[in-house]
Enzyme design. Structure first.
Site, PDB file in Angstrom:
ATOM      1  N   ASP A   1     -10.491   3.425   4.506  1.00  0.00           N
ATOM      2  CA  ASP A   1     -10.958   2.042   4.358  1.00  0.00           C
ATOM      3  C   ASP A   1     -12.493   1.983   4.368  1.00  0.00           C
ATOM      4  O   ASP A   1     -13.077   0.975   3.998  1.00  0.00           O
ATOM      5  CB  ASP A   1     -10.414   1.161   5.500  1.00  0.00           C
ATOM      6  CG  ASP A   1      -9.103   0.468   5.124  1.00  0.00           C
ATOM      7  OD1 ASP A   1      -8.864   0.277   3.911  1.00  0.00           O
ATOM      8  OD2 ASP A   1      -8.332   0.112   6.036  1.00  0.00           O
TER       9      ASP A   1
ATOM     10  N   LYS B   1       0.842  -1.204   0.000  1.00  0.00           N
ATOM     11  CA  LYS B   1       0.000   0.000   0.000  1.00  0.00           C
ATOM     12  C   LYS B   1       0.877   1.255   0.000  1.00  0.00           C
ATOM     13  O   LYS B   1       0.646   2.197  -0.750  1.00  0.00           O
ATOM     14  CB  LYS B   1      -0.935  -0.003   1.223  1.00  0.00           C
ATOM     15  CG  LYS B   1      -2.052  -1.032   1.113  1.00  0.00           C
ATOM     16  CD  LYS B   1      -2.814  -1.221   2.425  1.00  0.00           C
ATOM     17  CE  LYS B   1      -3.843  -2.336   2.283  1.00  0.00           C
ATOM     18  NZ  LYS B   1      -4.575  -2.630   3.528  1.00  0.00           N
TER      19      LYS B   1
ATOM     20  N   GLN C   1      -4.116  -1.541   9.752  1.00  0.00           N
ATOM     21  CA  GLN C   1      -4.162  -2.860   9.117  1.00  0.00           C
ATOM     22  C   GLN C   1      -4.786  -3.887  10.066  1.00  0.00           C
ATOM     23  O   GLN C   1      -4.365  -4.005  11.214  1.00  0.00           O
ATOM     24  CB  GLN C   1      -2.739  -3.285   8.710  1.00  0.00           C
ATOM     25  CG  GLN C   1      -2.692  -4.575   7.918  1.00  0.00           C
ATOM     26  CD  GLN C   1      -3.378  -4.482   6.554  1.00  0.00           C
ATOM     27  OE1 GLN C   1      -3.244  -3.490   5.840  1.00  0.00           O
ATOM     28  NE2 GLN C   1      -4.125  -5.500   6.201  1.00  0.00           N
TER      29      GLN C   1
END
Ligand code: NDP
Length: 287
Positions: free
Chosen positions: A120, A53, A97
């Site tokens: 997200d 990412k 994460q």
């Protein structure tokens, strides 16, 4: 007949090229889109995801911050860091994460991220906005799937969709997005009876389970569009150690009309849509 393949790498490259141009335009106005990624613990898969990412961000001309904490870190340290990033106007997107170690309350961590920076799309406020049909950030994996369907010109209005998997990060938001496009959506899960009965009715079948090759060709309607979200590592046979999806690609491609491969399908699109969400957050700041 062999199915048409949606190449997630090629589509990603095209979209990332456009994002790099938009990032450059913002930079010219003095704003560099910035993503902050927080990784807790030493899970190797999570470490690879975060590395990819961050690298994708840099390649698209965006800035990234990567904070790595030991497995046994006090959650208060992570909450304090999130508060700092929330308050920093040069940071546009924040992600933590998952999965987090067991001593963390994951929900509380996700809720502590500012909804304006929640790239997200997991914060309850953003989940609610998506549910109401007015999304601020669309969760990256289902967002990527929508882009793949669009690029392959798959008809959505009135289509019978079956999604296998009901997680908050894939199955449920996927259902909301397809419902908003007037599909008729069925969500299956581990307690569903006669899974094949459902999958065989699907014009569009989305597999998001995490079980290697569980969807076989005989479970697919001829000509259907098959989207394979699963990422599994094969444990035995000549391909041990390699990645595969939830769909048995070899048998499925002989029946489906359109199919996504693993690797090279939904995976790269997920990161591309994370970049998209970060850029859009930065663009909103520029207004
Ligand atoms: P979860 O484990 O959170 O959810 C899995 C879902 O599958 C659950 O709803 C579960 O049902 C259901 N399920 C389990 N067994 C069966 C079964 N035998 N029949 C029908 N349904 C079943 O997984 P995620 O949604 O997080 O991820 C799913 C897969 O997608 C994983 O392989 C993951 O690695 C991958 N993934 C890929 C991404 C990408 O970028 N390509 C991004 C995110 C995930 P129940 O709710 O009843 O337990």
């Amino acid at each position: 007949m062999t199915a048409r393949i949606i190449d997630g790498n090629a589509l990603s490259a095209e979209i990332r090229g456009q994002l790099a141009e938009r990032a450059a335009a913002l930079k010219a106005k003095g704003i560099t889109p910035c993503l902050a990624a927080i990784l807790v613990g030493e899970d190797p898969a999570s470490a690879v995801y975060v590395r990819n990412k961050v690298a994708a961000c840099e390649k698209a001309g965006m800035r990234s911050i990567k904070d790595v904490y030991a497995d046994d870190v006090d959650p208060a340290v992570v909450f304090a860091r999130i508060a700092e990033l929330n308050a920093d106007p040069s940071v546009h997107g924040i992600l933590v994460q998952l999965p987090l170690p067991k001593h963390f309350d994951s929900e509380a961590v996700l809720e502590s991220i500012s909804p304006e920076k929640d790239v997200d799309g997991f914060h309850a406020e953003n989940v609610g906005a998506l549910m109401q049909g007015n999304p601020r950030f669309i969760p990256c994996t289902p967002y990527g799937v929508m882009k793949m369907l669009e690029s392959a010109n798959v008809p959505l209005k009135g289509a019978e969709v079956v999604i296998v998997g009901r997680s908050n990060i894939v199955g449920k938001p996927m259902a909301m997005l397809l419902l908003a496009k007037s599909c008729t959506v069925t969500i299956c899960h581990s307690q569903s009876k006669d899974l094949a009965f459902h999958t065989r009715r699907a014009d569009i079948l989305v597999a998001a389970v995490g079980r290697a090759k569980m969807i076989t060709g005989d479970m697919i309607k001829p000509g259907a569009t098959v989207i394979d979200v699963g990422i599994n590592r094969m444990t035995d046979g000549p391909n041990a150690g390699k990645l595969c999806g939830d769909v048995d690609f070899e048998t499925a491609k002989e029946v489906a009309g359109v199919i996504t491969p693993v690797p090279g399908g939904v995976g790269p699109m997920t990161i591309t849509m994370l970049l998209t969400n970060t850029l859009e957050a930065a663009e909103r700041c520029a207004k």
